[in-house]
Design an enzyme around this catalytic site. Structure first.
Site, PDB file in Angstrom:
ATOM      1  N   ASN A 188       1.092  -0.632   0.094  1.00 38.09           N
ATOM      2  CA  ASN A 188       0.086   0.117  -0.113  1.00 38.09           C
ATOM      3  C   ASN A 188       1.127   1.335  -0.343  1.00 38.09           C
ATOM      4  O   ASN A 188       1.446   1.703   1.008  1.00 38.09           O
ATOM      5  CB  ASN A 188      -1.134   0.092   1.509  1.00 38.09           C
ATOM      6  N   ARG A 230      -2.451  -1.981  -3.614  1.00 36.88           N
ATOM      7  CA  ARG A 230      -3.664  -1.712  -3.156  1.00 36.88           C
ATOM      8  C   ARG A 230      -3.580  -0.244  -4.332  1.00 36.88           C
ATOM      9  O   ARG A 230      -2.532   0.419  -3.875  1.00 36.88           O
ATOM     10  CB  ARG A 230      -3.590  -0.866  -1.968  1.00 36.88           C
ATOM     11  N   HIS A 256     -13.433   3.162  -0.241  1.00 37.27           N
ATOM     12  CA  HIS A 256     -13.556   2.260   0.664  1.00 37.27           C
ATOM     13  C   HIS A 256     -14.094   0.610   0.686  1.00 37.27           C
ATOM     14  O   HIS A 256     -14.141  -0.084   1.474  1.00 37.27           O
ATOM     15  CB  HIS A 256     -14.001   2.549   2.319  1.00 37.27           C
ATOM     16  N   GLY A 306     -12.890   5.523  10.166  1.00 37.14           N
ATOM     17  CA  GLY A 306     -11.652   6.188  11.177  1.00 37.14           C
ATOM     18  C   GLY A 306     -11.863   7.833  10.272  1.00 37.14           C
ATOM     19  O   GLY A 306     -12.439   8.407  10.054  1.00 37.14           O
ATOM     20  N   ARG A 342     -11.221  15.650   6.468  1.00 33.13           N
ATOM     21  CA  ARG A 342     -12.629  16.266   5.320  1.00 33.13           C
ATOM     22  C   ARG A 342     -14.207  17.148   6.425  1.00 33.13           C
ATOM     23  O   ARG A 342     -14.704  16.582   7.452  1.00 33.13           O
ATOM     24  CB  ARG A 342     -12.254  15.172   4.322  1.00 33.13           C
ATOM     25  N   ASP A 364      -8.702  12.808  16.275  1.00 31.02           N
ATOM     26  CA  ASP A 364      -9.172  11.917  16.839  1.00 31.02           C
ATOM     27  C   ASP A 364      -9.705  11.483  17.726  1.00 31.02           C
ATOM     28  O   ASP A 364     -10.455  12.430  18.822  1.00 31.02           O
ATOM     29  CB  ASP A 364      -7.117  11.512  17.501  1.00 31.02           C
ATOM     30  N   GLU A 372      -8.384  -4.859   5.063  1.00 26.00           N
ATOM     31  CA  GLU A 372      -8.505  -4.756   3.944  1.00 26.00           C
ATOM     32  C   GLU A 372      -6.934  -6.033   3.140  1.00 26.00           C
ATOM     33  O   GLU A 372      -6.922  -5.612   2.502  1.00 26.00           O
ATOM     34  CB  GLU A 372      -8.488  -3.366   3.644  1.00 26.00           C
TER      35      GLU A 372
END
Length: 395
Positions: A9, A87, A176, A206, A237, A279, A381
């Site tokens: 990844n 990925r 995702h 997440g 975001r 967080d 994943e």
């Protein structure tokens, strides 16, 4: 015996890797190279209980992959790697499933970079470096967007001039996908029914967050769009906003459109609302101590999530289960309880004791008696990438 898949990844300045047995799901080796290209570049790896650290001192992705090779050699795993899985964030409309990589596929991934300029170029660096380092092994690309290519037109089209879709590919793609696909299959097992006979809403929560409506194993709608900026409130975001805000913010701050989009991607969401952190754990602790910004950020996050879950139910003929996953979805009992409290109209109610137990890797049902089913499922994943790679590589 080649019984492991090396999963890669690759980010713009990082390279995450794992050597996984796709049949057992056991990761013999995991690691991360970070701050690549800087004087602080380094690689850390974990092999069982053993930890390894390597200083790369300005090295880039090529140096990182060579260091991964060295770690594999030192651990005796090199000869057990039968294929490499990558990925890749954006596959556009071209890729509806995972594919073996050749030069033509590389070129297609490169062509999709205009749709994901922050991600695909970095993913492609990983592909090219790994193909040079492992020239004799099959390589497979697993796309974040592929799972959502089953969405119907009424779910993926924007209400903009159709020529913008036909000529430029401007539509909702979703992301995702590897996580949503994995947890949908796991949820079906927990329900004791075939995936081909399940109607689910999966919520991957997440720092990046999205939810999806999954019918009979296929995505029929999701919250992210052309880019990962659309949809839910996330760590940094904004999620959904009035599009006119881009112009208003630009005028107010004397910034370009690119600068405003960067603000919406990196300085908004939980971080922007709270003025404290992206967080969730930090914000929950601060909210309990009376931090007003943390409290309102979490309230917006939970409300918007509940609102999107309710909206996604319109894509399904019924709803067999709501599934929480991802770092927040798997570990924040508080967030799950707040979201479910807003979904009583859909027949959801939480069992507080069961909800409190399902943290730190514990999966299972968290709904009260008489409620619609709610599950916590741990995503993986990397394992899904390893399984797709193993199947396509024929090793």
């Amino acid at each position: 015996m080649t019984d492991h898949v090396l999963v890669i990844n690759c980010g713009s300045s990082s390279l995450k890797f794992a050597a996984i047995d796709p049949r057992t799901g056991v990761a013999a080796l995991t690691g991360l190279a970070e701050r690549l290209g800087s004087p602080e570049a380094s690689l850390s790896a974990r092999l069982g209980e053993d930890r390894h650290g390597v200083t790369l001192a300005g090295g880039g992705h090529e140096a990182a992959m060579r260091a991964v090779l060295d770690v594999l050699d030192a651990s005796g795993l090199t000869t057990r790697i039968g294929a490499v899985g990558h990925r890749v964030v954006h596959g556009g409309e071209r890729f509806k499933s995972s594919v073996r990589i050749d030069d033509a596929v590389e070129a297609e991934i490169d062509a999709c970079a205009r749709l994901a300029p922050l991600h695909n170029p970095a993913n492609l660096i990983g592909v090219r470096v790994a193909r040079r380092c492992f020239p004799s092994l099959p390589h497979v690309a697993v796309f974040d967007t592929a799972f959502h290519q089953s969405m119907p037109a009424h779910a993926y089209l924007y209400a903009i001039p159709h020529s913008l879709y036909a000529e430029h590919g401007l539509r909702r793609y979703g992301f995702h996908g590897t996580s949503h696909r994995y947890v949908a299959a796991e949820a079906a097992q927990l329900l004791g029914r075939p995936l081909q006979d399940c109607a689910l809403i999966t919520a991957h929560l997440g720092n990046g967050a999205s939810a999806a409506a999954v019918l009979n194993g296929h995505s029929v709608d999701t919250t992210m769009g052309l880019t990962p900026l659309e949809g839910l409130v996330m760590g940094t975001r904004s999620g959904d906003i009035d599009p006119s805000l881009v112009q208003f913010i630009g005028n107010a701050l004397n910034q370009s459109a690119d600068q405003v989009i960067d603000l919406l991607n990196r300085k908004s969401g939980l971080l922007g609302l709270s003025g404290l952190s992206n967080d969730c754990r930090t914000l929950q602790a601060a909210a309990e101590e009376g931090h007003a910004g943390a409290r309102v950020a979490l309230e917006v996050f939970c409300y918007r999530l509940a609102k999107h879950i309710a909206g996604l139910s319109a894509a399904l003929p019924r709803l067999d289960a709501l599934v929480f996953t991802g770092g927040i979805g798997e570990n924040s009992a508080w967030v799950r309880e707040q979201v479910l409290a807003r979904l009583g109209l859909l027949g959801f109610a939480v069992d507080s004791a069961a909800n409190a137990r399902c943290v730190g890797g514990v999966a299972g049902p968290i709904h009260a008696a008489g409620s619609r089913t709610v599950l916590v499922v741990n995503t993986n994943e990397e394992l899904l990438i390893a399984r797709d790679t193993f199947a396509l590589a024929g090793v």
